[in-house]
Motif scaffolding. Structure first.
Motif, PDB file in Angstrom:
ATOM      1  N   LYS A 108      -5.726 -10.493   7.679  1.00  0.00           N
ATOM      2  CA  LYS A 108      -6.420 -10.567   8.959  1.00  0.00           C
ATOM      3  C   LYS A 108      -6.954  -9.209   9.394  1.00  0.00           C
ATOM      4  CE  LYS A 108      -4.079 -14.655  10.765  1.00  0.00           C
ATOM      5  NZ  LYS A 108      -3.249 -15.230  11.859  1.00  0.00           N
ATOM      6  N   GLY A 109      -6.485  -8.161   8.751  1.00  0.00           N
ATOM      7  CA  GLY A 109      -6.955  -6.814   9.066  1.00  0.00           C
ATOM      8  C   GLY A 109      -6.532  -5.836   7.996  1.00  0.00           C
ATOM      9  N   GLY A 110      -7.181  -4.669   8.003  1.00  0.00           N
ATOM     10  CA  GLY A 110      -6.892  -3.670   6.988  1.00  0.00           C
ATOM     11  C   GLY A 110      -5.488  -3.107   7.076  1.00  0.00           C
ATOM     12  N   ALA A 111      -4.909  -3.056   8.289  1.00  0.00           N
ATOM     13  CA  ALA A 111      -3.576  -2.488   8.453  1.00  0.00           C
ATOM     14  C   ALA A 111      -2.534  -3.285   7.680  1.00  0.00           C
ATOM     15  CB  ALA A 111      -3.208  -2.431   9.935  1.00  0.00           C
ATOM     16  N   ALA A 112      -2.660  -4.600   7.697  1.00  0.00           N
ATOM     17  CA  ALA A 112      -1.708  -5.453   6.978  1.00  0.00           C
ATOM     18  C   ALA A 112      -1.818  -5.234   5.470  1.00  0.00           C
ATOM     19  CB  ALA A 112      -1.956  -6.918   7.324  1.00  0.00           C
ATOM     20  N   ALA A 113      -3.035  -5.038   4.988  1.00  0.00           N
ATOM     21  CA  ALA A 113      -3.232  -4.786   3.555  1.00  0.00           C
ATOM     22  C   ALA A 113      -2.572  -3.472   3.149  1.00  0.00           C
ATOM     23  CB  ALA A 113      -4.724  -4.754   3.227  1.00  0.00           C
ATOM     24  N   MET A 114      -2.722  -2.450   3.983  1.00  0.00           N
ATOM     25  CA  MET A 114      -2.121  -1.159   3.671  1.00  0.00           C
ATOM     26  C   MET A 114      -0.589  -1.235   3.680  1.00  0.00           C
ATOM     27  SD  MET A 114      -4.446   1.101   2.942  1.00  0.00           S
ATOM     28  CE  MET A 114      -3.929   2.773   3.339  1.00  0.00           C
ATOM     29  N   THR A 115      -0.046  -2.032   4.580  1.00  0.00           N
ATOM     30  CA  THR A 115       1.404  -2.214   4.622  1.00  0.00           C
ATOM     31  C   THR A 115       1.913  -2.819   3.319  1.00  0.00           C
ATOM     32  OG1 THR A 115       1.414  -2.487   7.027  1.00  0.00           O
ATOM     33  CG2 THR A 115       3.301  -3.373   5.825  1.00  0.00           C
ATOM     34  N   ASP A 116       1.195  -3.838   2.829  1.00  0.00           N
ATOM     35  CA  ASP A 116       1.601  -4.470   1.565  1.00  0.00           C
ATOM     36  C   ASP A 116       1.351  -3.563   0.365  1.00  0.00           C
ATOM     37  OD1 ASP A 116       2.574  -6.694   2.769  1.00  0.00           O
ATOM     38  OD2 ASP A 116       1.125  -8.111   1.940  1.00  0.00           O
ATOM     39  N   LEU A 117       0.343  -2.716   0.447  1.00  0.00           N
ATOM     40  CA  LEU A 117       0.097  -1.758  -0.630  1.00  0.00           C
ATOM     41  C   LEU A 117       1.289  -0.801  -0.751  1.00  0.00           C
ATOM     42  CD1 LEU A 117      -1.997  -0.515  -2.684  1.00  0.00           C
ATOM     43  CD2 LEU A 117      -2.612   1.057  -0.842  1.00  0.00           C
ATOM     44  N   ILE A 118       1.692  -0.251   0.371  1.00  0.00           N
ATOM     45  CA  ILE A 118       2.829   0.682   0.376  1.00  0.00           C
ATOM     46  C   ILE A 118       4.103  -0.019  -0.085  1.00  0.00           C
ATOM     47  CG2 ILE A 118       4.294   2.095   1.885  1.00  0.00           C
ATOM     48  CD1 ILE A 118       1.714   2.577   3.572  1.00  0.00           C
ATOM     49  N   GLY A 119       4.233  -1.299   0.273  1.00  0.00           N
ATOM     50  CA  GLY A 119       5.417  -2.059  -0.098  1.00  0.00           C
ATOM     51  C   GLY A 119       5.407  -2.586  -1.520  1.00  0.00           C
ATOM     52  N   GLY A 120       4.293  -2.379  -2.237  1.00  0.00           N
ATOM     53  CA  GLY A 120       4.233  -2.809  -3.627  1.00  0.00           C
ATOM     54  C   GLY A 120       3.818  -4.242  -3.845  1.00  0.00           C
ATOM     55  N   GLN A 121       3.343  -4.937  -2.783  1.00  0.00           N
ATOM     56  CA  GLN A 121       2.922  -6.338  -2.941  1.00  0.00           C
ATOM     57  C   GLN A 121       1.523  -6.464  -3.545  1.00  0.00           C
ATOM     58  OE1 GLN A 121       4.784  -5.586   0.152  1.00  0.00           O
ATOM     59  NE2 GLN A 121       6.429  -6.304  -1.195  1.00  0.00           N
ATOM     60  N   ILE A 122       0.685  -5.453  -3.361  1.00  0.00           N
ATOM     61  CA  ILE A 122      -0.646  -5.433  -3.963  1.00  0.00           C
ATOM     62  C   ILE A 122      -0.861  -4.084  -4.636  1.00  0.00           C
ATOM     63  CG2 ILE A 122      -1.668  -7.145  -2.399  1.00  0.00           C
ATOM     64  CD1 ILE A 122      -2.836  -4.850  -0.770  1.00  0.00           C
ATOM     65  N   ASP A 123      -1.924  -3.995  -5.444  1.00  0.00           N
ATOM     66  CA  ASP A 123      -2.125  -2.807  -6.274  1.00  0.00           C
ATOM     67  C   ASP A 123      -3.111  -1.788  -5.710  1.00  0.00           C
ATOM     68  OD1 ASP A 123      -0.485  -3.648  -8.619  1.00  0.00           O
ATOM     69  OD2 ASP A 123      -1.939  -5.282  -8.692  1.00  0.00           O
ATOM     70  N   LEU A 124      -4.193  -2.280  -5.062  1.00  0.00           N
ATOM     71  CA  LEU A 124      -5.277  -1.388  -4.648  1.00  0.00           C
ATOM     72  C   LEU A 124      -5.793  -1.787  -3.273  1.00  0.00           C
ATOM     73  CD1 LEU A 124      -7.493  -1.875  -7.843  1.00  0.00           C
ATOM     74  CD2 LEU A 124      -5.766  -0.083  -7.578  1.00  0.00           C
ATOM     75  N   VAL A 125      -6.355  -0.827  -2.570  1.00  0.00           N
ATOM     76  CA  VAL A 125      -7.096  -1.107  -1.338  1.00  0.00           C
ATOM     77  C   VAL A 125      -8.258  -0.119  -1.249  1.00  0.00           C
ATOM     78  CG1 VAL A 125      -7.080  -1.148   1.183  1.00  0.00           C
ATOM     79  CG2 VAL A 125      -5.100  -2.015  -0.067  1.00  0.00           C
ATOM     80  N   PHE A 126      -9.440  -0.616  -0.906  1.00  0.00           N
ATOM     81  CA  PHE A 126     -10.588   0.238  -0.588  1.00  0.00           C
ATOM     82  C   PHE A 126     -10.624   0.342   0.937  1.00  0.00           C
ATOM     83  CE2 PHE A 126     -11.614  -1.634  -4.678  1.00  0.00           C
ATOM     84  CZ  PHE A 126     -12.246  -0.628  -5.383  1.00  0.00           C
ATOM     85  N   GLU A 127      -9.898   1.293   1.487  1.00  0.00           N
ATOM     86  CA  GLU A 127      -9.754   1.388   2.937  1.00  0.00           C
ATOM     87  C   GLU A 127     -10.728   2.422   3.507  1.00  0.00           C
ATOM     88  OE1 GLU A 127      -9.514   0.301   5.816  1.00  0.00           O
ATOM     89  OE2 GLU A 127      -7.408  -0.314   5.715  1.00  0.00           O
ATOM     90  N   THR A 128     -11.057   2.253   4.790  1.00  0.00           N
ATOM     91  CA  THR A 128     -11.901   3.259   5.435  1.00  0.00           C
ATOM     92  C   THR A 128     -11.158   4.593   5.448  1.00  0.00           C
ATOM     93  OG1 THR A 128     -11.047   2.742   7.639  1.00  0.00           O
ATOM     94  CG2 THR A 128     -13.019   1.547   6.907  1.00  0.00           C
ATOM     95  N   VAL A 129     -11.910   5.670   5.379  1.00  0.00           N
ATOM     96  CA  VAL A 129     -11.301   6.998   5.321  1.00  0.00           C
ATOM     97  C   VAL A 129     -10.428   7.257   6.544  1.00  0.00           C
ATOM     98  CG1 VAL A 129     -11.786   9.472   5.334  1.00  0.00           C
ATOM     99  CG2 VAL A 129     -13.103   7.945   3.841  1.00  0.00           C
ATOM    100  N   ALA A 130     -10.929   6.881   7.728  1.00  0.00           N
ATOM    101  CA  ALA A 130     -10.181   7.147   8.954  1.00  0.00           C
ATOM    102  C   ALA A 130      -8.843   6.421   8.961  1.00  0.00           C
ATOM    103  CB  ALA A 130     -11.001   6.742  10.171  1.00  0.00           C
ATOM    104  N   ALA A 131      -8.824   5.175   8.488  1.00  0.00           N
ATOM    105  CA  ALA A 131      -7.582   4.395   8.473  1.00  0.00           C
ATOM    106  C   ALA A 131      -6.625   4.887   7.405  1.00  0.00           C
ATOM    107  CB  ALA A 131      -7.903   2.918   8.256  1.00  0.00           C
ATOM    108  N   ALA A 132      -7.156   5.355   6.283  1.00  0.00           N
ATOM    109  CA  ALA A 132      -6.303   5.791   5.176  1.00  0.00           C
ATOM    110  C   ALA A 132      -5.768   7.212   5.364  1.00  0.00           C
ATOM    111  CB  ALA A 132      -7.081   5.719   3.865  1.00  0.00           C
TER     112      ALA A 132
END
Length: 326
Positions: free
Chosen positions: A188-212
């Protein structure tokens, strides 16, 4: 013959009258507050960008420029509302690559045409993404990621904020250029994707520079490359993907201002020049860059050409990916 001549004369008077009326309206504009619709929720980059522009525009025009958030369905609801608004210069909107370039390729019943129903006023700025992996990921480079995908198509997952998001478009372009297949996981949003990335649930994210950036600074994720054609001052040492074997890779979302089609040209020109002046202010540029927005300030003609090129570019990529509008 005389009847035809009289009709032609009447038509000329009507057109002349209309021209004078439009000119008069433009001369007195703005005489009341301007509504600036943001088709996304408060707090995001689009909302923050709009508030920065609205503040400066209010000062320059001598009238309040009032932000109205109308979020829903990839920006569709708010964009529909502006497409149907009076074309008098008192309703404008913050448009993005999602609302005004790629939505038609994801949604059948869009309810508006991003080109025909609007006039491009000003390209405020562009927003780059950065390809990131978890800090403990085994992938250290683009070559390693591509090699893994060549060995096992769809073997890696990438998180996105949904159809038409910059994260998804970056992933589509990556697949198109490398000839690989990634498995998309929508959030539903980029923040949730980044949370799962850090947690090892997904492999990659193309996130905005400001958010990353905060997570990069905190060593929670690691940057592989930026999606812009050139290196970014805010991410020293992180090379563009285009310089890492992905020739022609350039993906930048953008923030712009649009008005309903039919808005008088003198008003469009005034709006465009005033926004350009706002964007050229050093203090505003600094605030935009803090959001990850690289200031542009392109006025109507240049922004129109840019928008048309974006529609053509992404339409080709999205169709080639086999995406069927829902």
């Amino acid at each position: 013959m005389k009847s035809m001549l009289r009709c032609a004369v009447r038509a000329g008077f009507v057109l002349a009258g209309l021209s004078l009326a439009l000119s008069a309206a433009a001369d007195t504009w703005p005489s009341k507050p301007i509504k600036y619709v943001v088709p996304f929720s408060p707090g995001g980059v689009s909302d923050a960008t709009a508030r920065i522009v609205a503040e400066g525009l209010s000062q320059r025009l001598g009238q309040p420029v009032v932000i109205e958030n109308k979020p829903g369905v990839s920006g569709i609801l708010g964009t529909q509302a502006v497409a149907r608004a009076d074309a008098d210069g008192y309703t404008i909107m913050g448009g993005t690559i999602t609302t005004h370039a790629v939505n038609p390729f994801f949604y059948k019943k869009l309810g508006y045409d991003p080109v025909k129903d609007f006039v491009a006023v000003n390209l405020v700025g562009t927003v780059s993404n950065v390809l990131v992996v978890a800090n403990d990921s085994k992938y250290q480079s683009v070559d390693q990621i591509v090699a893994a995908l060549k060995a096992k198509p769809n073997g890696l997952t990438f998180g996105t904020a949904g159809p038409g998001s910059s994260q998804q478009l970056s992933g589509q372009l990556f697949q198109s250029i490398t000839g690989t297949q990634l498995q998309q996981i929508s959030y539903k949003g980029g923040a949730a994707a980044m949370t799962d990335l850090i947690g090892g649930q997904i492999d990659l994210v193309f996130e905005t520079v400001a958010a990353a950036k905060p997570m990069l600074d905190g060593k929670r994720v690691r940057a592989i490359g930026v999606t812009s054609a050139h290196a970014l001052p805010g991410l020293p040492g992180v090379r563009p993907l285009a310089e890492q074997g992905l020739k022609g890779f350039e993906m930048q979302s953008w923030q712009g201002v649009f008005a309903p089609a039919g808005t008088p040209k003198p008003i469009v020109d005034r709006l465009g020049s005033e926004i350009a002046a706002v964007v050229a202010t050093p203090a505003v540029q600094q605030r935009l860059r803090t959001l990850g927005v690289e200031p542009e300030g392109k006025t109507s003609a240049a922004f129109t050409a840019f928008q048309h090129a974006e529609v053509a570019k992404w339409g080709k990529i999205i169709r080639a990916a086999g995406v069927v509008p829902e």
